[in-house]
Structures are given as structure tokens and as C-alpha cells.
Design a protein around this motif. Structure first.
Motif, short mmCIF file in Angstrom:
data_model
loop_
_atom_site.label_atom_id
_atom_site.label_comp_id
_atom_site.label_asym_id
_atom_site.label_seq_id
_atom_site.Cartn_x
_atom_site.Cartn_y
_atom_site.Cartn_z
N GLY A 86 0.82 -1.21 0.00
CA GLY A 86 0.00 0.00 0.00
C GLY A 86 0.85 1.25 0.00
N TRP A 87 1.93 1.24 0.78
CA TRP A 87 2.85 2.38 0.79
C TRP A 87 3.53 2.53 -0.56
N ARG A 88 3.91 1.42 -1.16
CA ARG A 88 4.60 1.48 -2.46
C ARG A 88 3.67 2.00 -3.54
N GLU A 89 2.41 1.63 -3.50
CA GLU A 89 1.44 2.13 -4.47
C GLU A 89 1.25 3.64 -4.33
N ARG A 90 1.33 4.13 -3.12
CA ARG A 90 1.21 5.57 -2.88
C ARG A 90 2.41 6.32 -3.43
N ASN A 91 3.56 5.63 -3.56
CA ASN A 91 4.81 6.28 -3.97
C ASN A 91 5.39 5.61 -5.22
N THR A 92 4.57 5.43 -6.21
CA THR A 92 5.02 4.71 -7.41
C THR A 92 6.12 5.45 -8.16
#
Length: 213
Positions: A96-102
Motif C-alpha cells: 500500500g505504501w509502495r502504491e502511494r509512492n510509485t
């Protein structure tokens, strides 16, 4: 007590953050060490009762740093994992964090706990060590004759008797800076700084500069 301190390392302007990170403005890079994703899950599977929320709180603190600074890159100086990459709650939090910071380039220097990293599917770039002049990025703090080393691994701490606690700390050494563990759930060592070295403690997201040895 400041929450950030600017200084020069090897002639390069950087900023130390009380949230246990180093920001490199010229590269728009944030550097942290020893994230230890899922460490509490590993301990709970071993039958050791620990509260949940460690990874989520660490990622929230990391997001606060990214929101504060203009970051194109995140460099994790080893031990992004703590053990086998089981698909526990921390993994969904990370995705979820990675999706926010693609748009963020995330690089990881492989650490001693990262044996499963190539199979963990964390959407990161993996390295053994990297030279980004004037710095040499690696996990273990081994000195280099030509580069200023940025490393982690040791989890340096300082003991502040007045507060009756230990706190994570930056360890500023000759041609080397050892970053504190970013994970909020880690033990560490209390080094005895050599002459000319300095410890800077991270206290409640602020920084306390100890005298130069």
C-alpha cells in the motif's frame, strides 16, 4: 531541540532528521538504514508476544519524511527485511505504501537479514554497494580509503542518563557516517566514540548533539 540539522559530509551538504534519516538535497535522496520490515511478525511466530503496528508506524514516519522533502529516491542501507518474507500484515502495508509512492525510486543495499530479498517482490532495486560521489553506500560500516562511507547495521544508540533511556543515534566518524536503525523496534549498541567523533541522538523525532569526543 531541532528536528533537523544541516551539515557537510565530505564537502557535501546533507540534512540529518530526528526521524532517523539523512536527506541529500543535491540528489533529492532520502537515506535510511535497517527498516526490518515484519520484525514483530517474526517474533510472534516464534511465540514471543509483541504488540502489532510496528511496520505501519515506521512507514507512517517514512511517509512524513517523504512528504516534507522533495525526494526522487529512497536508499535503504540494508536489512529492509528481518527474516523470511511471509505474506503477513506488514507485506500488505508495504504494498500500500509502495502504491502511494510509485514515482519514487527505491534502492536497497542488501543486508545480512536480506537473504530472501530477491524473492520478496517488494518493488525495489537491489544492490550490494553503490558509489555515488562523494559517498559509498553499503550495509556494514567498513571504512574505505577513497570514499566517505554511509552505512547502517550497528544500530548505534546513546544512553542519556538524565532521561534514563537509550536513544538511536547518528555516529559521525572519520570518513564514515553510521545511520541509526529506522525501525522503531530494534536494540543496538552504545559505542565509545574515538577522538574527533560525535554522536547525535534521535529523541522523539528531535536531535540532541552530544559533545565531540
Amino acid at each position: 531541540m531541532a528536528d533537523e540539522i544541516p551539515l557537510l559530509l565530505a564537502g557535501e551538504p546533507v540534512t540529518l532528521a530526528g526521524a532517523r534519516a539523512l536527506y541529500w538535497p543535491a540528489r533529492q535522496a532520502l537515506l535510511i538504514a535497517d527498516l526490518h520490515l515484519g520484525k514483530a511478525d517474526v517474533f510472534r511466530r516464534a511465540g514471543i508476544a509483541l504488540p502489532s503496528g510496528g511496520t505501519g508506524e515506521d512507514l507512517q514516519r517514512l511517509q512524513g519524511l517523504l512528504d516534507r522533502h522533495a525526494c526522487r529516491e529512497l536508499w535503504i542501507l540494508g536489512d529492509i527485511l528481518h527474516g523470511p518474507a511471509h505474506r503477513a500484515a506488514w507485506y500488505q502495508q508495504w504494498l500500500g505504501w509502495r502504491e502511494r509512492n510509485t514515482a519514487l525510486d527505491v534502492h536497497v543495499l542488501r543486508g545480512n537479514h536480506d537473504r530472501q530479498l530477491p524473492h520478496a517482490q517488494l518493488q525495489v532495486q537491489i544492490h550490494e554497494e553503490v558509489r555515488l560521489a562523494p559517498f559509498l553506500l553499503r550495509h556494514e560500516p567498513c571504512a574505505d580509503p577513497a570514499w566517505h562511507v554511509l552505512a547502517g547495521h550497528l544500530h548505534p544508540q546513546v544512553a542519556l542518563p538524565a532521561l534514563r533511556r537509550r536513544f538511536p543515534a547518528f555516529w559521525l566518524r572519520e570518513r564514515m557516517t553510521v545511520l541509526p536503525a529506522f525501525s522503531g523496534f530494534t536494540a543496538g549498541i552504545v559505542p565509545a566514540p574515538a577522538s574527533g567523533e560525535q554522536m547525535i541522538a534521535c529523541v522523539e523525532n528531535g536531535l540532541v548533539e552530544l559533545p565531540v569526543a
